[in-house]
Each structure stands twice: as structure tokens, then as C-alpha cells.
Design an enzyme around this catalytic site. Structure first.
Site, PDB file in Angstrom:
ATOM      1  N   LYS A  18       2.898  -6.494 -14.043  1.00 40.40           N
ATOM      2  CA  LYS A  18       4.029  -6.136 -13.650  1.00 40.40           C
ATOM      3  C   LYS A  18       5.509  -6.592 -13.661  1.00 40.40           C
ATOM      4  CE  LYS A  18       5.873  -4.261  -8.749  1.00 40.40           C
ATOM      5  NZ  LYS A  18       5.070  -3.747  -7.588  1.00 40.40           N
ATOM      6  N   SER A  23       5.587   1.180  -5.986  1.00 40.52           N
ATOM      7  CA  SER A  23       6.172   1.426  -7.174  1.00 40.52           C
ATOM      8  C   SER A  23       5.872   0.891  -8.777  1.00 40.52           C
ATOM      9  CB  SER A  23       7.101  -0.308  -6.833  1.00 40.52           C
ATOM     10  OG  SER A  23       6.052  -1.439  -6.687  1.00 40.52           O
ATOM     11  N   SER A  65       2.382  -0.523  -3.167  1.00 40.02           N
ATOM     12  CA  SER A  65       2.056  -0.159  -4.135  1.00 40.02           C
ATOM     13  C   SER A  65       1.489  -0.451  -5.115  1.00 40.02           C
ATOM     14  CB  SER A  65       3.639  -1.308  -4.472  1.00 40.02           C
ATOM     15  OG  SER A  65       4.854  -0.427  -3.586  1.00 40.02           O
TER      16      SER A  65
END
Lengths: 457, 96
Positions: free
Chosen positions: A64, A139, A163
Site C-alpha cells: 500500500k 482504505s 481498511s
């Protein structure tokens, strides 16, 4: 979908070239913000020359883009850090590289990990792996989608309130949010320090176990890491007692989601485990706790972005105050600003006791309810999210509606508990549905063994 | 329900070092009102006599040796990240 073991028996260069090629062929999903191609190929050759060996030798992965990693900027999907070239790497990335794993790219997210759909990215939303008109979840949406599209066998994410788990659920992959303090957060962009955790996406529970085992452990650079080692792989314990959280199986949960969770519970029963309904009445208050505590910590953590030492600096400013104010206004997306300002609000003198202090007391009550359940039950299950992936744009004008997508993942985060999302089938319209398995502190490996035992081999 | 006014938004923006553009203020006013309206429900919960939980691991006073450590990152590398620099220092606009 491929597993880590499918990458063995090939050269690292073959694995990395295949992953890069595949990544380029799925650009329409907007799952990756950058490729670390040059560095990845260099490291692949080092593995092939025998200079790096280990349990993940030659296995490609994605991080990420809030993990500091070499080879491309670390943007946190924000304009603020658009050109930020990390001067160091996150401990988690270093540990994976030491075992021979090769980072090939950096995945899209909601800017600074604020969101549940990846629509808050400054670089456009990531599309769902199963339906490009729907959200990836968030996310860590990019990491989930890139794993689901079989570009890499695992990807890293961060999970502060869901997330990792929620996008794992939306894209039909395994997602692990570990016990708070399991994995060092050194070199990862901070959001809410009392609930931020680092975990992974994988296609099987066994692969997730291996990746977590490599990343976990005490780190002198992160004083919140736990001292003991509890991530060793475990065998599934027979005859477990499992609680099905009643509060998440009511009207607010999509009918098809409920059916899949009940089917998973039946499978557990058929395997000799006892599953019964349990009560967790305080969960109706947990989203309010979360949206007090987390913005408070965000407003503090994001104070560091001031346009001075690194990151975006607004043009044409004349005073220092204007530099701060305009750099932050232009560098953050709207959701970042909402959270920072809510944080400032709940921490203001006069409101502090009513909001922040009250939320921290409520958190104690939540932990007590979990503790009581774990006296009787080995694990708890329920849906990961109330619905399958929603449409792109469907919730963007209503922050509260967006926050409600986190309602099932937030409670374990506030208590620091390990929680994983594993695939539980697809809806009639072909969208993945995930089941969440929650355990007491440090039971991570046991949860993954349980999930592994339920996978079709 | 608490109503967040335009002045409240500007005050919070100031506390948060955000110089909002004019067209952002009204939308934020509505969003923040809705969010505060939602989190207010927590006042219904009885927490009399309950202590707060600020962290969940119970770790306390984790010590380390107080030694100088640059973390493997040199001064020049860090300075190169600054948007503006001069003579080994980060440059900012006039303060006073």
C-alpha cells in the site's frame, strides 16, 4: 488465483517479469500508483544469483502506498506527498525483503488511509476486481484488488478500523488485521496510533500466516510492538466454541450477506465446532467511539505535514502562517480535512470530556464485553461488512453513510483484537462476501488455522 | 443537535492550520454538523465510574539506551526532501 508456492520453481526474474506484465495489463482498475520496476528486477537478479535467500525468495508483492519503500515515491495517495521519495524503508518491507520477497509496486488507497472505498485517493478510485462499476473498498483498496486480480500472491495493507478486512471482503481474498502491536509500524504513514496495524492480503490463510509470521515481532524502532513472539503457525484446534455476533445479523445487514455467514457457521458445525449466537450489545456505540478517537489522533498525527521539511508547499505564499494554511489546504483531500477538523473539535477545551474522554471510557466497556465472551468462546464470527461492494460514487456525498460501512470492523480495532476476513462465497450478482473471524489478543495464528481448515483445497 | 456554524468551521480550520478556500466552507459546515450529530449519541452511554482506555497492550515505560542514532539516514538525504533549502538549512518565508 495463485499461491506463494506456485512461484517456487521459477526464477525470480520470471516471477517479477510476469507480475509486472500482468500489472500493466490491468491498469484500468487503477489499483497501483507506481511500479518499482527497476529495483524489482535488480533484486530478482540478486535472488537468482543466490545473494538473497529465504522463505519468500523470488516472490513478488505489492505494498500500500503508505509504506515507505524504495523504488518509487511514497504518496499516501495524496498531493501532499506526491513527490516524497522515502529516505528509508518500513521495517515490514525490510523484513520481507530479507526473506527474498520482491516489491513490484505501490498500491492505491484513500489519501492518508482516510476512507472505506479508495474513492478519497487524490489519484482517482480503484475499481472492484469483480465489477468495475463498484468500489474496491478501502482504505487498502489497491492492495486487495491487485491480489484478487492475481498480479501478486500477497500485498501489504494497513488496518485502523477495517481498511484491510473490508476491501478483502469486497474482492474475495483473505485479509488479516493482526493483534495491535504485532507488526512494527516504523516507516508507515501514521493515521491513528492507538489502532493502526499492519497486515496483509493473500489468496489463502496459510499464505497470510507465512507473511504475517515474517513481518511480526518486536522492533526497537517501534516501542509499541509487543515483546513476545506469538505468530508461529498452529494446527486447528478441534471442537472450538464459536460465537456468532447477533447484533450484526439483523435488518441492517444485507440478506445475502446473512445467508453466507449462516452457511459458513454451518460448515464450522459440520467440522465439529459449536456455533451459537452471542450478544455484544455495546457495538451500537462503537462507530461513534471510533469517529471521536480516530479523528482526534489524526488531527495530531497529521500536524506534521506543514510544507516545511518535506511534502507539498504552496506557491506564492508570503508569510509562514499562510504557508502552513495553504499547503495543508491544497495538499489534503476533503476527507482528510473533515477528520482533522473533527479531531480539533473533540479535543477542544470544553468538549474534551464530553467526547474524547467519554469515548475512551466507552472503549473500556467494549473491551470488557469482549473479555467476557472470550471466557467462553474461542472465536467470534460475523460479516465483515453489511453489504457487498457498493457502487462508485454511491456514498461519496454522505460521510456518515460511508462511515457505516465500517460498523463491523471497527469494534475489534478499538479493542486491539486480531480479526481476519475470509471469503464466504459470492452474491447472486457475482460479488464477493466475507466472513470476519475475531479472537482474543495474540490468537492470530489460531484464527488463521481455523480459516485454513475451512478452505476448499 | 449541535449546529456547526460558518464561524465554527473557520475557528476549527484555524486550530487545524487549514486555510480553507471559500467554496469549501459551506460543504464542510454541513458535513461537520452531521458527523458531530452522529458522534453525540455516545453521551447516552453510562460510563459512570469507568476508567478510560488510551492504549490496549498495557506496555509501560519501554526503555532504550539514549544513544545518538541517525537511523541510517544522513543529513543531506533529509535536507534534499525539503521544498526549499539554503546553505544546509530549510528555508521558510519571513516569520515576523
Amino acid at each position: 488465483m495463485t499461491k506463494i508456492s506456485d512461484y517456487r520453481g521459477h526464477t525470480a526474474r520470471e516471477n517479477v517479469e510476469r507480475a509486472l506484465e500482468k500489472a500493466k495489463s490491468v491498469e484500468e482498475y487503477n489499483a497501483l500508483l507506481s511500479l518499482t520496476e527497476v529495483r524489482a528486477l535488480e533484486r530478482a537478479d540478486m535472488v537468482d544469483r543466490g545473494e538473497i535467500t529465504g522463505r519468500l525468495a523470488g516472490v513478488p508483492f505489492v505494498v500500500k502506498d503508505n509504506f515507505l519503500a524504495f523504488g518509487a515515491p511514497t504518496t499516501a495517495a495524496s498531493k501532499m506527498l506526491a513527490n516524497f521519495n522515502a529516505p528509508l524503508q518500513a521495517t515490514a518491507v525490510e523484513k520481507l525483503e530479507a526473506e527474498g520477497a520482491i516489491c513490484i509496486g505501490k498500491a492505491n488507497l484513500d489519501a492518508f488511509a482516510h476512507g472505506g472505498s479508495t474513492e478519497n485517493s487524490a489519484y482517482g478510485p480503484t475499481k472492484n476486481a469483480y465489477d468495475t462499476a463498484r468500489v474496491a473498498g478501502g482504505s487498502s483498496g489497491g492492495s486487495a484488488v491487485i491480489t484478487a486480480l492475481d498480479v501478486v500472491p500477497f500485498a501489504l495493507g494497513t488496518d485502523t478500523g477495517g481498511s484491510i478486512r473490508q476491501p478483502a471482503s469486497f474482492n474475495g481474498v483473505v485479509g488479516v488485521k493482526p493483534t495491535y502491536g504485532s507488526v512494527s509500524r516504523y516507516g508507515v504513514v501514521a493515521m491513528a496510533s492507538s489502532t493502526d496495524t499492519i497486515g496483509c492480503f493473500a489468496t489463502t490463510a496459510a499464505d497470510a500466516q507465512l507473511v504475517m509470521e515474517v513481518m511480526a515481532g518486536r522492533d526497537d524502532k517501534d516501542m509499541t510492538t509487543l515483546h513476545e513472539d506469538f505468530y508461529g503457525a498452529e494446527q486447528v484446534k478441534p471442537g472450538q466454541k464459536i460465537g456468532l455476533i447477533k447484533q450484526f445479523m439483523g435488518e441492517g445487514t444485507d440478506q445475502e450477506v446473512r445467508e453466507k455467514i449462516l452457511a459458513y457457521a454451518e460448515k464450522l458445525r459440520a467440522a465439529g465446532h459449536a456455533v451459537e449466537e452471542v450478544d455484544l450489545p455495546i457495538v451500537k456505540h462503537t462507530l461513534a467511539m471510533y469517529y471521536i478517537i480516530v479523528p482526534a489522533e489524526i488531527s495530531s498525527n497529521l500536524a506534521r505535514y506543514d510544507g516545511i521539511r518535506y511534502g507539498y508547499r504552496a506557491e506564492g505564499v508570503r508569510t509562514l502562517t499562510e504557508l502552513y494554511g495553504r499547503s495543508r489546504d491544497e495538499g489534503f483531500v476533503t476527507e482528510n480535512k473533515r477528520r482533522i477538523m473533527i479531531g480539533s473539535y473533540v479535543l477542544s477545551s470544553g468538549f474534551f470530556d464530553a467526547y474524547y474522554q467519554q469515548a475512551q471510557k466507552a472503549r473500556t466497556l467494549l473491551i470488557r464485553e469482549y473479555d467476557e465472551l472470550f471466557e467462553t468462546y474461542d472465536a467470534l464470527i460475523g460479516p465483515t461488512a453489511p453489504t457487498p461492494a457498493f457502487g462508485i460514487g454511491e456514498n461519496t456525498n454522505d460521510p456518515i453513510k460511508m462511515y457505516l460501512a465500517d460498523i463491523m470492523t471497527v469494534p475489534p480495532s478499538l479493542a486491539g483484537l486480531p480479526a481476519i476476513s475470509v471469503p464466504a462465497g459470492v452474491s447472486q450478482s457475482g460479488l464477493p462476501i466475507g466472513v470476519q473471524i475475531i479472537g482474543p489478543m495474540k490468537s492470530d495464528a489460531r484464527l488463521l488455522a481455523l480459516a485454513d481448515s475451512q478452505e476448499e483445497k | 443537535m449541535t449546529n456547526i456554524t460558518r464561524d465554527d468551521v473557520l475557528h476549527l480550520a484555524q486550530l487545524s492550520s487549514l486555510q480553507l478556500a471559500d467554496d469549501e466552507i459551506d460543504a464542510l459546515k454541513d458535513d461537520l454538523s452531521n458527523i458531530v450529530g452522529y458522534i453525540e449519541q455516545l453521551s447516552e452511554l453510562d460510563t459512570e465510574g469507568v476508567g478510560p482506555t488510551y492504549q490496549v497492550t498495557g506496555l509501560q515505560n519501554v526503555w532504550r539506551e539514549d544513544t545518538v542514532d541517525d537511523g541510517g539516514v544522513g543529513r543531506e538525504t533529509l535536507l534534499a526532501l525539503a521544498p526549499d533549502q539554503h546553505d544546509f538549512q530549510v528555508k521558510v518565508p519571513k516569520v515576523l
